[in-house]
Design a protein around this motif. Sequence first.
Motif, mmCIF file in Angstrom:
data_model
loop_
_atom_site.group_PDB
_atom_site.id
_atom_site.type_symbol
_atom_site.label_atom_id
_atom_site.label_comp_id
_atom_site.label_asym_id
_atom_site.label_seq_id
_atom_site.Cartn_x
_atom_site.Cartn_y
_atom_site.Cartn_z
ATOM 1 N N HIS A 58 0.806 -1.217 0.000
ATOM 2 C CA HIS A 58 0.000 0.000 0.000
ATOM 3 C C HIS A 58 0.841 1.271 0.000
ATOM 4 C CE1 HIS A 58 0.910 -0.256 4.342
ATOM 5 N NE2 HIS A 58 0.766 1.055 4.323
ATOM 6 N N LEU A 59 2.110 1.169 0.328
ATOM 7 C CA LEU A 59 2.946 2.361 0.428
ATOM 8 C C LEU A 59 3.208 2.975 -0.944
ATOM 9 C CD1 LEU A 59 5.848 1.702 2.975
ATOM 10 C CD2 LEU A 59 3.965 3.333 3.191
ATOM 11 N N ALA A 60 3.100 4.294 -1.010
ATOM 12 C CA ALA A 60 3.492 4.986 -2.230
ATOM 13 C C ALA A 60 5.012 4.933 -2.374
ATOM 14 C CB ALA A 60 3.027 6.433 -2.172
ATOM 15 N N HIS A 61 5.469 4.938 -3.603
ATOM 16 C CA HIS A 61 6.899 4.951 -3.917
ATOM 17 C C HIS A 61 7.611 3.751 -3.288
ATOM 18 C CE1 HIS A 61 5.505 8.846 -4.948
ATOM 19 N NE2 HIS A 61 5.687 9.400 -3.774
ATOM 20 N N SER A 62 7.100 2.562 -3.541
ATOM 21 C CA SER A 62 7.696 1.366 -2.931
ATOM 22 C C SER A 62 7.919 0.274 -3.965
ATOM 23 C CB SER A 62 6.819 0.839 -1.789
ATOM 24 O OG SER A 62 5.536 0.463 -2.241
ATOM 25 N N PHE A 63 9.017 -0.447 -3.756
ATOM 26 C CA PHE A 63 9.414 -1.563 -4.604
ATOM 27 C C PHE A 63 9.505 -2.816 -3.745
ATOM 28 C CE2 PHE A 63 10.881 2.201 -6.721
ATOM 29 C CZ PHE A 63 10.834 1.930 -8.084
ATOM 30 N N ARG A 64 9.218 -3.954 -4.369
ATOM 31 C CA ARG A 64 9.250 -5.216 -3.638
ATOM 32 C C ARG A 64 9.747 -6.324 -4.551
ATOM 33 N NH1 ARG A 64 6.727 -9.984 -2.566
ATOM 34 N NH2 ARG A 64 6.327 -10.510 -0.373
ATOM 35 N N GLN A 65 10.697 -7.119 -4.061
ATOM 36 C CA GLN A 65 11.085 -8.343 -4.755
ATOM 37 C C GLN A 65 11.138 -9.469 -3.727
ATOM 38 O OE1 GLN A 65 14.985 -8.753 -6.745
ATOM 39 N NE2 GLN A 65 13.886 -9.623 -8.483
ATOM 40 N N PRO A 70 2.183 -12.909 -1.641
ATOM 41 C CA PRO A 70 1.645 -11.616 -1.215
ATOM 42 C C PRO A 70 1.537 -10.613 -2.349
ATOM 43 C CG PRO A 70 3.848 -11.974 -0.316
ATOM 44 C CD PRO A 70 3.412 -13.254 -0.914
ATOM 45 N N ALA A 71 2.463 -10.655 -3.307
ATOM 46 C CA ALA A 71 2.395 -9.729 -4.437
ATOM 47 C C ALA A 71 1.146 -9.993 -5.267
ATOM 48 C CB ALA A 71 3.649 -9.856 -5.292
ATOM 49 N N ILE A 72 0.858 -11.263 -5.530
ATOM 50 C CA ILE A 72 -0.343 -11.621 -6.294
ATOM 51 C C ILE A 72 -1.596 -11.257 -5.501
ATOM 52 C CG2 ILE A 72 -1.665 -13.543 -7.243
ATOM 53 C CD1 ILE A 72 1.055 -14.942 -7.771
ATOM 54 N N TRP A 73 -1.590 -11.570 -4.201
ATOM 55 C CA TRP A 73 -2.766 -11.257 -3.380
ATOM 56 C C TRP A 73 -3.032 -9.756 -3.362
ATOM 57 C CZ3 TRP A 73 -3.479 -8.173 0.876
ATOM 58 C CH2 TRP A 73 -4.739 -8.252 1.475
ATOM 59 N N ALA A 74 -1.966 -8.959 -3.203
ATOM 60 C CA ALA A 74 -2.141 -7.510 -3.163
ATOM 61 C C ALA A 74 -2.777 -7.008 -4.454
ATOM 62 C CB ALA A 74 -0.794 -6.822 -2.929
ATOM 63 N N ARG A 75 -2.310 -7.525 -5.569
ATOM 64 C CA ARG A 75 -2.896 -7.146 -6.863
ATOM 65 C C ARG A 75 -4.359 -7.557 -6.937
ATOM 66 N NH1 ARG A 75 -2.409 -3.960 -11.570
ATOM 67 N NH2 ARG A 75 -3.320 -5.108 -13.319
ATOM 68 N N ALA A 76 -4.655 -8.784 -6.517
ATOM 69 C CA ALA A 76 -6.031 -9.278 -6.559
ATOM 70 C C ALA A 76 -6.942 -8.473 -5.640
ATOM 71 C CB ALA A 76 -6.074 -10.754 -6.167
ATOM 72 N N ASP A 80 -2.697 -1.119 -6.762
ATOM 73 C CA ASP A 80 -2.347 -0.701 -8.125
ATOM 74 C C ASP A 80 -0.844 -0.831 -8.309
ATOM 75 O OD1 ASP A 80 -2.592 0.200 -10.684
ATOM 76 O OD2 ASP A 80 -3.012 2.285 -10.159
ATOM 77 N N THR A 81 -0.407 -2.042 -8.560
ATOM 78 C CA THR A 81 1.015 -2.338 -8.713
ATOM 79 C C THR A 81 1.298 -2.834 -10.125
ATOM 80 O OG1 THR A 81 0.734 -4.629 -7.954
ATOM 81 C CG2 THR A 81 1.258 -2.958 -6.282
ATOM 82 N N GLY A 226 8.321 -18.921 -4.576
ATOM 83 C CA GLY A 226 9.620 -18.348 -4.921
ATOM 84 C C GLY A 226 10.033 -18.563 -6.358
ATOM 85 N N ALA A 227 9.223 -19.206 -7.146
ATOM 86 C CA ALA A 227 9.608 -19.510 -8.519
ATOM 87 C C ALA A 227 8.414 -19.310 -9.439
ATOM 88 C CB ALA A 227 10.132 -20.953 -8.613
ATOM 89 N N PRO A 228 8.307 -18.129 -10.062
ATOM 90 C CA PRO A 228 9.255 -17.017 -9.995
ATOM 91 C C PRO A 228 8.897 -15.994 -8.910
ATOM 92 C CG PRO A 228 7.650 -16.594 -11.711
ATOM 93 C CD PRO A 228 7.284 -17.926 -11.105
ATOM 94 N N ARG A 229 9.865 -15.098 -8.629
ATOM 95 C CA ARG A 229 9.646 -13.988 -7.699
ATOM 96 C C ARG A 229 9.521 -12.688 -8.498
ATOM 97 N NH1 ARG A 229 13.776 -16.806 -4.495
ATOM 98 N NH2 ARG A 229 12.780 -17.634 -2.623
ATOM 99 N N PRO A 230 8.418 -11.954 -8.316
ATOM 100 C CA PRO A 230 8.245 -10.704 -9.060
ATOM 101 C C PRO A 230 8.903 -9.506 -8.372
ATOM 102 C CG PRO A 230 6.250 -11.223 -7.843
ATOM 103 C CD PRO A 230 7.206 -12.345 -7.577
ATOM 104 N N LEU A 231 9.387 -8.592 -9.189
ATOM 105 C CA LEU A 231 9.804 -7.266 -8.735
ATOM 106 C C LEU A 231 8.664 -6.327 -9.067
ATOM 107 C CD1 LEU A 231 11.921 -5.171 -7.730
ATOM 108 C CD2 LEU A 231 12.764 -5.056 -10.090
ATOM 109 N N THR A 232 8.020 -5.778 -8.037
ATOM 110 C CA THR A 232 6.834 -4.946 -8.241
ATOM 111 C C THR A 232 7.078 -3.526 -7.750
ATOM 112 O OG1 THR A 232 5.933 -5.767 -6.135
ATOM 113 C CG2 THR A 232 5.181 -6.848 -8.144
#
Length: 346
Positions: A58-65, A70-76, A80-81, A226-232
């Motif tokens: 949820h943080l603005a200006h944030s990157f995650r790898q 959790p990345a898929i869940w956040a998108r679902a 807005d990633t 972990g396979a694959p891991r996204p950079l969002t």
Amino acid sequence: MTAFPNEIWYTRCPVPTPLGIAINQGVIDRDLGELGITVRSIQDTTDPAVRASHYDHHLAHSFRQGGSVPAIWARAAGADTRVIGLSWIDESQLILTLPDSGIRTVADLRGKRIALPLRASEKIDIFRATALRALLAGLSLGGVGEDEVEWVDVDATDPEGYQAVGQRGWGGRPLYAAEFHALVRGQVDAIHVKGSLGHEYALLAGAHVVIDTGFHPDPKIRINNGAPRPLTVDAATLDRYPTVARRLLSHVVAAGEWAEAHPEETFAYITRETGSPEQFVRAAYGGDTLHQRLKTDLDAASIAALQDFSDFLFERGFLPARVDVATWIDRRPFAALDYTQALDAA
């Protein structure tokens, strides 16, 4: 309006990631610092609201790898990633039993009790999803159907105030403690563990490894958190500050290239990152080839794998909505990176 944000945030899991290497080298801090941007780590804050962004982005200006669940869940869930890169680093996915269980092969699991960790209070139960995918993959290799075993929910709820990020988390008890307690108490016959911590547990407990699906020759068997891991990155940052996204991506890509030429330094870093001795890191992440597999790209096979895993999560009830990976991916930072490199070479 300023040309760049005052700060950016990053987060990664304590597993092998090119982002983690780049942060460890200090190159992102130095490069973005020249633009007047302060680089901050979500892991280093004590603010629960900030820490939650590791999961919901949820943080603005944030990157995650890191892990894809959790990345898929956040998108679902509506975050807005955008995915701007993918890394594929295989890791051990072990099914363990006690040595005196009589279970030696996957076929021996037919009719047995298999643990599924349950964290009912979590927005997204990362480790249940990971375990279920790996266990089903393992069972399929032995010809054992999902309905031919007894699934046992094991309460793995963490102590109040504890937030797990990776294999050891940010404090509190380590992962897999609940599953191992159930195993040694005779409540279940088999459990799933992964990564270097999983190998530590297996050795310390003298457990029998029924199967490790993490390095199976069929990539579909290996697909997991972990396979694959996204950079969002959040879409607003990508749209308003494309230079920031391109420069950060360039360092993540370069970290993978650096790792390939520096195997010993890479293993030393990952040993520190995971908190595991090197022998377990080598066992869990591919021995002498790990330093060659830390690339970040947008490979078609990785994209297809991310869609496969996302569909699995939706079908199994872990997501509130289906995620279309093709529309989630944004190729602009890679395109800008390729263009910049072409200009430099001209």
